[in-house]
Design an enzyme around this catalytic site. Structure first.
Site, short mmCIF file in Angstrom:
data_model
loop_
_atom_site.label_atom_id
_atom_site.label_comp_id
_atom_site.label_asym_id
_atom_site.label_seq_id
_atom_site.Cartn_x
_atom_site.Cartn_y
_atom_site.Cartn_z
N ASP A 269 2.04 1.72 2.73
CA ASP A 269 3.36 0.99 3.97
C ASP A 269 4.74 1.20 3.67
OD1 ASP A 269 1.33 -0.39 4.14
OD2 ASP A 269 1.16 -2.07 2.35
N HIS B 63 0.15 -1.04 -0.37
CA HIS B 63 -0.17 0.06 -0.14
C HIS B 63 0.61 1.65 -0.24
CE1 HIS B 63 -2.48 -2.97 2.64
NE2 HIS B 63 -3.38 -3.04 1.96
C1 XUL Z 1 -7.40 -6.77 4.35
C2 XUL Z 1 -6.29 -7.24 3.51
C3 XUL Z 1 -5.58 -6.12 2.75
C4 XUL Z 1 -5.89 -6.04 0.88
C5 XUL Z 1 -5.17 -5.46 0.89
O1 XUL Z 1 -8.05 -7.69 5.16
O2 XUL Z 1 -6.78 -8.89 3.09
O3 XUL Z 1 -4.48 -6.46 3.41
O4 XUL Z 1 -5.31 -7.27 0.37
O5 XUL Z 1 -5.96 -3.85 0.75
#
Ligand code: XUL
Ligand code: CO
Length: 436
Positions: free
Chosen positions: A103, A100
């Site tokens: 992150d 993300h």
């Molecule tokens: C949340 C989840 C996230 C997504 C990316 O449950 O799985 O980490 O994969 O936003």
């Protein structure tokens, strides 16, 4: 300076090995069904869990020992972390990672400063990708942690939150493109509701669709040709997430004209939270032409929340690989370990044990699934079960040659159906066990 000086590159040593820092089944270049293992899986490390997970839970403070973290959320720290991450991934031997936006780089005091922080870190990500050959499986934006997104992002009641999220995804698409990302993921974050008294569900879903269309348009504008993915999850953090399961997501994408642009990223723990098995979700997505990528993890069936554990269950990985092989694989998607070590597993070396375990479990699942397919007994049991559709009235119905009137005439003539045959579930379960 090395963050893992005592660890060499993890090697394949075979099933007899007693070395806990070796693969016993994952042999990247070994060819299975005509393809090297590494191309079947396209294993990916999830930056948020592996490099940002602190071990904090609602009852306790962080536990993770991460000597490279200086506790200041600075750009310098973020850059040092990138070097550590790539050393880890290189030693582990994975080809991909996912992140993300938030992150990899800290939020600044304004959107402009946040974007500058991102740019500084992305330069280093790019450098490390070039040095190691490790690629970005997918990028995404964190549209759920910051308080501005308390009511959601694209589905917020506050139009400014939608606008901020749009600006954030614009930037996330740019950096994903810059880093050659193979996919871009939307997970619903807080896109959902807590109660319908204060929620205009129709309006919120219209907004979510508009948002995704804007992303597709902008991707086209900047020349990003990666695959868009939507990640189903039924609940948590909201009581009802709009991206509930594969069926709900596909219905949403089709209703709003997004089906040709977006596939699904299916996650095990989300499947089980929705009351499905992972194989059900994979099979459903794939048969509709929406299987894009997977977030590999597992929940704890005794706990009703998203525990995101590393997958070690061979039945689970076998079922995943049976379906993935059946439908022709995942690329340009891959197997992303959206999984975290337990807060009690706080040492850096636990990150290696966790990923090695997950990769080996998938390698075993692949080999078992390929053996089941090569053997053909399961396939012929399935074929026999549906044999009535291969000729006679079954084949005629499938060919569109019947209607209610002709079928009534057929049944009046015949009087009663051909006797049913056993489903042979126990025989099949014994058969599956014989490969493990
Ligand atoms: C949340 C989840 C996230 C997504 C990316 O449950 O799985 O980490 O994969 O936003
Ligand atoms: Co996920």
């Amino acid at each position: 300076m090395s963050a893992f000086p005592e660890i060499d590159r993890i090697a394949y040593e075979g099933p007899q090995s007693r070395n806990p820092l070796a693969f016993r089944y994952y042999n990247p270049d070994e060819v299975v069904e005509g393809k090297p293992m590494k191309d079947h899986f396209r294993f990916s490390v999830a930056y948020w869990h592996t490099f940002r997970g602190t071990g904090a839970d609602p009852f306790g403070s962080p536990t993770m020992l991460r000597p490279w973290e200086d506790k200041v959320d600075s750009v310098e720290n973020a850059i040092r972390r990138v070097r550590v991450a790539f050393e880890f991934m290189e030693k582990l031997g994975v080809g991909f990672y996912c992140f993300h936006d938030r992150d990899v780089a800290p939020e600044g005091a304004s959107l402009a400063e946040t974007n500058r922080n991102l740019d500084a870190v992305v330069r280093v990500l790019k450098e490390e990708q070039a040095r190691t050959g490790i690629c970005l499986l997918w990028g995404t934006a964190n549209l759920f942690s910051h308080p501005r997104y308390m009511h959601g992002a694209a589905t917020s009641c506050n139009a400014d939150a939608f606008a901020y999220a749009a600006a954030q995804v614009k930037k996330a698409l740019e950096i994903t493109h810059e880093l050659g990302g193979a996919n871009y993921v939307f997970w619903g974050g807080r896109e959902g509701y807590q109660n319908l008294y204060n929620t205009d569900m129709k309006r919120e879903l219209d907004h979510l669709a508009r948002f995704m269309h804007m992303a597709v348009e902008y991707a086209r504008e900047i020349g990003f040709t990666g695959q868009f993915l939507f990640e189903p999850k039924p609940k948590e953090p909201t009581k009802h997430q709009y991206d509930f399961d594969a069926a709900a997501c596909i219905n949403f994408l089709r209703s709003y004209g997004l089906a040709q642009h977006v596939k699904l990223n299916i996650e095990t723990n989300h499947a089980t939270l929705a009351g499905h098995t992972m194989q059900h979700e994979l099979e459903y997505a794939a048969m509709q032409g929406f299987l894009g990528s997977i977030d590999a993890n597992t929940g704890d069936l005794l706990l009703g929340w998203d525990t995101d554990q590393f997958p070690t269950d061979i039945y689970l990985t076998t079922q995943c690989m049976l379906t993935i092989l059946k439908w022709g694989g995942l690329a340009p998607g891959g197997v992303n370990f959206d999984a975290k070590v337990r807060r009690e597993s706080f040492e850096p070396i636990d990150l290696f044990y966790a990923h090695i375990g997950g990769m080996d479990a998938f390698a075993r699942g692949l080999k078992i699934a390929a053996a089941i397919r090569a053997d053909g007994r399961l396939e012929s049991l399935l074929r026999e079960r549906y044999a009535s559709w291969d000729s006679g009235v079954g084949a005629e119905i499938e060919a569109g040659q019947h209607n209610f009137r002709t079928l009534e005439a057929y049944m009046l003539g015949k009087g009663e159906i051909t006797p049913n045959r056993s489903g042979r579930q126990e025989l099949i379960e014994n058969l599956i066990n014989s490969y493990l």
